[in-house]
Design a protein around this motif. Sequence first.
Motif, short mmCIF file in Angstrom:
data_model
loop_
_atom_site.label_atom_id
_atom_site.label_comp_id
_atom_site.label_asym_id
_atom_site.label_seq_id
_atom_site.Cartn_x
_atom_site.Cartn_y
_atom_site.Cartn_z
N ASN A 507 -0.57 -6.44 -16.71
CA ASN A 507 -1.01 -5.87 -17.98
C ASN A 507 -0.09 -6.12 -19.17
N LEU A 508 1.13 -6.55 -18.94
CA LEU A 508 2.05 -6.74 -20.05
C LEU A 508 2.36 -8.21 -20.25
N ALA A 509 2.55 -8.58 -21.51
CA ALA A 509 2.94 -9.95 -21.83
C ALA A 509 4.40 -10.17 -21.45
N PRO A 510 4.79 -11.42 -21.13
CA PRO A 510 6.16 -11.68 -20.68
C PRO A 510 7.24 -11.32 -21.68
N ASN A 511 6.89 -11.24 -22.96
CA ASN A 511 7.89 -10.89 -23.96
C ASN A 511 7.91 -9.40 -24.29
N THR A 512 7.14 -8.61 -23.53
CA THR A 512 7.13 -7.16 -23.75
C THR A 512 8.49 -6.59 -23.36
N ARG A 513 9.04 -5.75 -24.20
CA ARG A 513 10.36 -5.17 -23.95
C ARG A 513 10.20 -3.92 -23.08
N VAL A 514 10.84 -3.95 -21.91
CA VAL A 514 10.69 -2.84 -20.96
C VAL A 514 12.05 -2.44 -20.39
N ILE A 515 12.15 -1.15 -20.12
CA ILE A 515 13.28 -0.62 -19.34
C ILE A 515 12.70 -0.15 -18.01
N VAL A 516 13.21 -0.70 -16.92
CA VAL A 516 12.64 -0.42 -15.61
C VAL A 516 13.72 0.04 -14.64
N ASP A 517 13.27 0.60 -13.54
CA ASP A 517 14.18 0.87 -12.44
C ASP A 517 14.84 -0.45 -12.03
N ASP A 518 16.13 -0.41 -11.73
CA ASP A 518 16.85 -1.64 -11.39
C ASP A 518 16.24 -2.36 -10.20
N ALA A 519 15.50 -1.65 -9.38
CA ALA A 519 14.85 -2.28 -8.22
C ALA A 519 13.75 -3.25 -8.63
N LEU A 520 13.29 -3.21 -9.88
CA LEU A 520 12.18 -4.06 -10.33
C LEU A 520 12.63 -5.20 -11.23
N VAL A 521 13.90 -5.26 -11.59
CA VAL A 521 14.36 -6.25 -12.56
C VAL A 521 14.09 -7.67 -12.07
N VAL A 522 14.51 -7.99 -10.85
CA VAL A 522 14.34 -9.35 -10.34
C VAL A 522 12.86 -9.72 -10.25
N ASP A 523 12.02 -8.80 -9.84
CA ASP A 523 10.60 -9.09 -9.70
C ASP A 523 9.95 -9.43 -11.04
N LEU A 524 10.35 -8.75 -12.10
CA LEU A 524 9.81 -9.08 -13.42
C LEU A 524 10.34 -10.41 -13.91
N PHE A 525 11.60 -10.71 -13.61
CA PHE A 525 12.12 -12.03 -13.94
C PHE A 525 11.32 -13.12 -13.22
N GLU A 526 11.00 -12.88 -11.95
CA GLU A 526 10.23 -13.86 -11.18
C GLU A 526 8.82 -14.02 -11.73
N ARG A 527 8.29 -12.99 -12.37
CA ARG A 527 6.95 -13.06 -12.98
C ARG A 527 6.98 -13.75 -14.33
N GLY A 528 8.14 -14.13 -14.79
CA GLY A 528 8.24 -14.84 -16.05
C GLY A 528 8.64 -14.01 -17.24
N PHE A 529 8.98 -12.75 -17.04
CA PHE A 529 9.43 -11.94 -18.16
C PHE A 529 10.75 -12.49 -18.70
N ALA A 530 10.88 -12.45 -20.02
CA ALA A 530 12.11 -12.93 -20.65
C ALA A 530 13.28 -12.07 -20.23
N ARG A 531 14.44 -12.70 -19.98
CA ARG A 531 15.61 -11.94 -19.53
C ARG A 531 16.05 -10.93 -20.58
#
Length: 746
Positions: A507-531
């Motif tokens: 549901n979110l675009a890769p450039n959406t700015r998000v603060i997530v639980d640290d357990a999800l950081v790598v998974d969002l990076f793998e989905r193409g979210f900007a670092r």
Amino acid sequence: MVDVDNTLTDHSRGSDATSTPLSTPSSSSSVSSWVTRRGRSAAWLLVALVIGAVAQIAGLAGAPRISATEGVLTTKAWDFVRFGDLTSTSLWGGDPAAGVLQLAGYTALTGSFGRHELAVVGAREFMVLVTMVSAVLLWVLARRLGLGRASSAAAVLLFTVAPIALQVHRSVSVEQIGVLWLLAAFVLAVGGRRGDAAADVVAAAPADGGRGGSGFGFAGVRPDAFVEAQGSARPSKRARWGLLAAIAAGITAGIAVVTAPVCIVGVPLVAWLVARRLGAPGRGAALTGEGAASAGRRGALVLVAGAFVAVVGVYFVVASALGWGVGVLQVEQVGVGVAGEGFGGGTAAGSGGGLVAASGLWWVLDPVGLVVAGGAAVGGLLARRLRPLAVTVLVTVAVAGVLAAAGVLIVLVLPLVAVLVPGIVQSVLARARVRTGPTAVEAVGAHYAPATPGTVFARQALGLLVVTGVLAAAVVATPLWNDRLTAFVASDVNRPLRDAESWLGVNLAPNTRVIVDDALVVDLFERGFARAAVSGYAALAPSADATGWRDVDYLVATASLGAGGGDPVAQAIEHSTVVASFGEGAGRVDVRKIDAAAAGAPPAGQADAEQAGPTPNDAVSAADRAAAGVQLAANPDLTLSDGARELLTTGRVDSRVILSLAQLLGDTSVVVADFPLATGENTAPRRQLLIESSGGVPAGDDPGISAWFSALGEPVRPASVTPSPDGLVVTFPVGEPEGLIPPAAP
């Protein structure tokens, strides 16, 4: 203090614990005997390892609950694998690079991150491997300390299958990796059983030159081993191997400490075991004199210390030169969430209650095990061979209390307790079988005296007490272990986290700015979210910029966020509303939309009251949607199911759905089956549309209707148009724009 070690040596050899004639057996019979003994040991070990591996692997992704600590370590390993630079991520912190590098090496070689829905589970794979290798080392250590095959197998099972073991060993932590190296150091320091047994014969030899035979409790040691130990031709080779083992023990102990600094608590045990291997004071005099024996021990300890200091020193020099984090003496608590319990992940360091937290966790998971562990730590002081382990357990508990570090207590104590419990039981039961008579003796200092009937009776009473206690503990622990192990294997407390990660990716675009639980950081990076767009909870730490949350679009709130709350956390929650929620209770995961411009946003409690319906503060009010929905429902070309009609006319359908339907009805008739609820969005306006047919043609089989929706432009362009067995599902992006429908008439 009564020495009970002879019984450990007796029963560590199974069928070998019988007097051996002085005559040398033939070569073929020796080989056959060696194969038989090793085959039996291998069978016991293999069975224990298989059971332990199954328990560790089954349900690995589901329990225990993934903690933020696991996420941080996983992110560091991923960052090194992808970029080769341990300093490039803001999530680095103070964990030692050596531990992260070992985790990164496994994930790079095996591709474990790509095999699971969450990257942390891929890191947990490595923890399972670490646990099973540690179990093998634990077996070797137990055997070299004199435990029998059954007792050693019991130690492996306690280490791998106990509920507290599953909780700890499945969680990602550098401490577990360090313990593996520490166990290797223990094994090297103890040395082989044959060398120890020969040394024991020398120490135990009475004035008659050893004619006491098997009555001295060393029936498993050949008499020629005693002769060999007294001679001067053979010991040199054994001594050389002993010195090499001492050096190797120092090296592995150093690797353990650079991997996890808290493992320094176990280094004194390595030195103690090396000294014990070379003989306690007074022992070496039987061979070379007390002075020479002491000098040999001092030389070996110097080698151990030198190897240890060299490894630690080289690591610190290299790590400092490369800018790696070298770690500090602190412990982040192993994730404490477990299926069926209301524990959340978090950090024990600095909490001021690490010892209490660790004991409380152990008590909740396995109260019988905690009581037995405490008894084993005290009882181990009475057994010479087990005494170093018992002292280390008690010292570790004290250190854990001082540092308020629960991870120290649990991770380092588990393998030691796993050896102590069966070792003490074996020792007590073996001594209880001693009978009175001319060959029954007991140790009194360095001398041996006949065992009196009173002594034998006391031993048998103690043995009966131990057997009764073991049976009682088994009766109480069996149903509890069954419940806990079933929860670990069958429960899935991490499902809400996986659902939240999937929702973000869809549901979110890769450039959406998000603060997530640290357990999800790598998974969002793998989905193409900007670092630069993804941050962990460190961005909301109390020391962080109190207004930094205003630059973020979404916040994923889990129990880990609540555990580290501060002013930035409170402000971010206060100025956000829940757009999707997954799970319930301590495992609930909320996706919150941050509205930094809404200075008068309602408090979080009001926004989180499970909102029975949209609030007047919504960008588009329910009244506006209801008015437009009533008009649309009156269109004769629109057929609605009863449920769909109610949703449409009560203002619970997204304005983009209303507008696109109104436009489509200008061209054809439409049958709407439902306005499905998007996963996790329990209270938000329905932004999905399920069309059963259009113009009398099933919508799922009509490519024209799919092309029509796909051709829509902003602001009503759908995020996806998907055929399904029930029709055509049209999904609009999260976040309803303002101003698409006119305000309702007053």
